[in-house]
Design a protein around this motif. Structure first.
Motif, PDB file in Angstrom:
ATOM      1  N   LEU A 205      37.903  33.768 -30.999  1.00 14.81           N
ATOM      2  CA  LEU A 205      39.124  34.565 -30.891  1.00 14.81           C
ATOM      3  C   LEU A 205      39.468  34.857 -29.429  1.00 14.81           C
ATOM      4  O   LEU A 205      39.578  33.927 -28.646  1.00 14.81           O
ATOM      5  N   ASP A 206      39.599  36.117 -29.028  1.00 14.20           N
ATOM      6  CA  ASP A 206      40.184  36.451 -27.731  1.00 14.20           C
ATOM      7  C   ASP A 206      39.268  36.087 -26.563  1.00 14.20           C
ATOM      8  O   ASP A 206      38.043  35.986 -26.727  1.00 14.20           O
ATOM      9  N   PRO A 207      39.854  35.952 -25.363  1.00 15.64           N
ATOM     10  CA  PRO A 207      39.037  35.708 -24.157  1.00 15.64           C
ATOM     11  C   PRO A 207      38.406  37.007 -23.657  1.00 15.64           C
ATOM     12  O   PRO A 207      38.661  37.454 -22.533  1.00 15.64           O
ATOM     13  N   TYR A 208      37.578  37.616 -24.487  1.00 13.68           N
ATOM     14  CA  TYR A 208      36.987  38.916 -24.155  1.00 13.68           C
ATOM     15  C   TYR A 208      36.025  38.795 -22.972  1.00 13.68           C
ATOM     16  O   TYR A 208      36.148  39.522 -21.967  1.00 13.68           O
ATOM     17  N   ILE A 209      35.072  37.882 -23.057  1.00 11.60           N
ATOM     18  CA  ILE A 209      34.116  37.688 -21.953  1.00 11.60           C
ATOM     19  C   ILE A 209      34.813  37.038 -20.771  1.00 11.60           C
ATOM     20  O   ILE A 209      34.636  37.445 -19.618  1.00 11.60           O
ATOM     21  N   GLU A 210      35.607  36.025 -21.059  1.00 10.80           N
ATOM     22  CA  GLU A 210      36.288  35.270 -19.993  1.00 10.80           C
ATOM     23  C   GLU A 210      37.127  36.184 -19.106  1.00 10.80           C
ATOM     24  O   GLU A 210      37.102  36.068 -17.873  1.00 10.80           O
ATOM     25  N   THR A 211      37.852  37.104 -19.705  1.00 13.07           N
ATOM     26  CA  THR A 211      38.728  37.993 -18.939  1.00 13.07           C
ATOM     27  C   THR A 211      37.923  38.862 -17.971  1.00 13.07           C
ATOM     28  O   THR A 211      38.347  39.093 -16.828  1.00 13.07           O
ATOM     29  N   GLN A 212      36.752  39.302 -18.390  1.00 13.32           N
ATOM     30  CA  GLN A 212      35.963  40.222 -17.567  1.00 13.32           C
ATOM     31  C   GLN A 212      35.205  39.533 -16.439  1.00 13.32           C
ATOM     32  O   GLN A 212      34.785  40.195 -15.485  1.00 13.32           O
ATOM     33  N   ILE A 213      35.024  38.217 -16.544  1.00 19.99           N
ATOM     34  CA  ILE A 213      34.236  37.522 -15.498  1.00 19.99           C
ATOM     35  C   ILE A 213      35.079  36.524 -14.721  1.00 19.99           C
ATOM     36  O   ILE A 213      34.563  35.860 -13.809  1.00 19.99           O
ATOM     37  N   ARG A 214      36.356  36.392 -15.042  1.00 23.39           N
ATOM     38  CA  ARG A 214      37.195  35.385 -14.396  1.00 23.39           C
ATOM     39  C   ARG A 214      37.238  35.562 -12.876  1.00 23.39           C
ATOM     40  O   ARG A 214      37.385  34.583 -12.130  1.00 23.39           O
ATOM     41  N   HIS A 215      37.100  36.807 -12.409  1.00 27.25           N
ATOM     42  CA  HIS A 215      37.173  37.075 -10.974  1.00 27.25           C
ATOM     43  C   HIS A 215      35.967  36.545 -10.210  1.00 27.25           C
ATOM     44  O   HIS A 215      35.997  36.477  -8.972  1.00 27.25           O
TER      45      HIS A 215
END
Length: 525
Positions: A205-215
């Motif tokens: 489903l959502d980019p939950y982990i991806e959003t928090q580590i994208r930086h």
């Protein structure tokens, strides 16, 4: 608020997401609740991990005085894997606890802790931030989070059931498997990224982990290769990883949107059980041509052809409120709208809505379908079932007295198998000026008290059946159509003949009630 007050003991909240919307109204990703509520979250990937993490969740809850979210999904709930028990756990009964020990089980009177007026809440907010800082350190040291080193051309970060798919299609990949996903172990993730370079986040489903580590890096990818709609499968994960890997060997970074797979298969919608006490009600409502505001339960299945007698479905208890709004919006002179709600749902969240209907003088009909159980989710008991979860007898609660106490002046209780009487009562209720309640009372066909009746199946008399197909309109799975060209009552059938499966037929008799040619009779007749 529980994160502010703390819980005083262990509290674990199990949240089961439904990717693919197998039996839900939406496909929300509940992991965001942990982030928003500032509580820790754990994600198992199989049955044994669910057992392990449940125990760990209680330990974390007691250690940090916080609720813990245990996030599972449909696939975790519906699958079975080997479980390795850690010895027998003795569950202490209340009768085994001495009076001296019993006194220690009661919660303390800690006003500063549990009364969240603004003055106390401001202090609790600061204390919560301190707990979250300590929780972040704990996450870094959480022993179950692990790196499985393999090929270091790229790395895969994953959690939950998505890990199983990754491991199946890429067993030699370097994988960071996260068990604790709030707070994320950011330092562990940084070390993994530094070692592997390019990263693909595989999550459902959502980019939950991806959003928090994208930086952390420009080479972190996720939903540009892994679908964000519907349930993941090994095939979807394999396709995403292959495209990601191919992008490593090309000069340009791949891009593209992924959508849920569309599979062309024969439609097999869920359907009301043979003999279901709700079937006759919805058959009559479809004949009345009224607007029916539905609710959550087996009866929602009456939305489909041929009944088409449920016109809304939102959440538990919403049907009555929706009927109230529909009544306000309908043109003058329209038939009053009908709300249908199960007995357990009515007790859960329908009583307040019915009270509001009385208070606002809403001209609606509420039908409470009392089948003595919570049928759709496993026939659990409820306050109307007569027994508790242990089988102990409970007080007999009268729905009639309950709705009367809420202010309903017109209430009738009816056996839904009495088709003609039911039709008469529904017409009276729709004609009544003001809020009315009809209670249909009959046990669910899955309950022992129904099966113990031992009713014999019905049969179609071929010489009397004209092939009119009226009986098919009740949508019973025990009835089907045989295309034959024989004569009945001197008239040649245009299409065929109705047939009743003697194995699945429960003998409810609804088909016989609707047959105008008396071609459906009991077996002994």
């Amino acid at each position: 608020t529980l994160a502010y007050t703390g819980v005083g003991s262990g509290l674990v909240v199990v949240s089961a997401d439904d990717p693919g919307i197998h039996s839900s109204q939406n496909e929300q990703d509940n992991r965001w609740y942990a982030l928003m509520a500032k509580i820790p979250m754990l994600e198992p990937s199989d049955s044994d991990e669910a057992r392990i993490l449940t125990r760990k969740a209680y330990e974390i809850s007691e250690l940090f005085d916080l609720p813990v979210l245990l996030r599972i999904t449909t696939r975790i709930s519906h699958s079975k894997t080997i479980v390795y028990p850690e010895g027998h756990v003795h569950h202490v009964r209340a009768s085994e606890v001495s009076d001296k020990v019993k006194g220690t089980a009661y919660p303390e009177k800690a006003i500063d802790k549990y009364v969240m007026v603004p003055a106390n809440a401001r202090k609790a907010r600061t204390a919560l931030e301190d707990r979250l800082q300590r929780l972040s350190v704990f996450s870094e040291q959480f022993p179950l989070n692990r790196i499985e080193w393999g090929n270091t051309d790229f790395g895969i970060i994953t959690s939950g059931v998505a890990y199983q798919y990754v491991k199946e299609v890429m067993p030699d990949a370097s994988i960071l498997k996260l068990f604790m996903t709030n707070p994320l172990p950011l330092n562990l993730i940084k070390r993994f990224i530094k070692k592997t370079g390019r990263i693909l986040v595989v999550e459902e489903l959502d980019p939950y982990i991806e959003t928090q580590i994208r930086h952390m890096s420009e080479d972190i990818h996720g939903k540009d290769f892994i679908p964000s709609i519907s349930e993941l499968t090994p095939e979807k994960v394999r396709n995403g990883i292959n495209k990601f890997a191919a992008g490593l060997r090309s000069s340009g970074a791949p891009s593209g949107k992924h959508h849920a797979d569309v599979v062309d298969v024969i439609r097999r919608p869920p359907i009301l059980c043979p003999g279901c006490p709700h079937r006759g009600l919805f058959y009559q409502l479809s004949k009345l041509r009224v607007f029916v505001a539905g609710d959550i339960g087996c009866y929602t299945l009456a939305y489909d052809e041929p009944l088409k007698a449920v016109h809304t479905c939102l959440d538990m208890g919403a049907g009555i409120g929706q009927a109230m709004g529909i009544e306000k919006a309908m043109p003058k002179g329209s038939k009053k709208p009908v709300a249908v709600i199960g007995d357990s749902t009515f007790l859960h969240s329908g009583m307040t809505s019915l009270l509001n209907a009385v208070y606002n003088r809403s001209n609606i009909l509420v039908v409470i379908l009392d089948n003595r159980t919570t049928a759709m989710t496993g026939t659990q008991s409820n306050p109307l079932s007569g027994t508790d979860i242990h089988g102990n007898q409970t007080p007999d609660i009268s729905l009639e007295q309950l709705v009367s106490a809420l202010g309903i002046k017109w209430v009738r209780t009816i056996n839904p198998y009495e088709t003609k009487h039911l039709e008469k009562i529904l017409k009276e209720a729709v004609a009544f000026d003001g809020p009315a309640v009809v209670i249909t009372k009959a046990p669910c066909v899955l309950l022992p008290e129904f099966r113990q009746k031992g009713q014999k199946p019905y049969v179609v008399k071929a010489d009397l059946c004209t092939g009119c197909t009226i009986c098919l309109n009740i949508d019973c799975p025990s009835l089907w159509w045989e295309p034959v060209g024989v004569k009945a009552q001197g008239k040649k059938r245009a299409k065929g003949i109705a047939y009743i499966d003697p194995v699945s037929c429960t003998g409810c008799g609804l088909c016989a009630d609707v047959c105008t040619f008396e071609a459906i009779v009991k077996t002994e007749e």
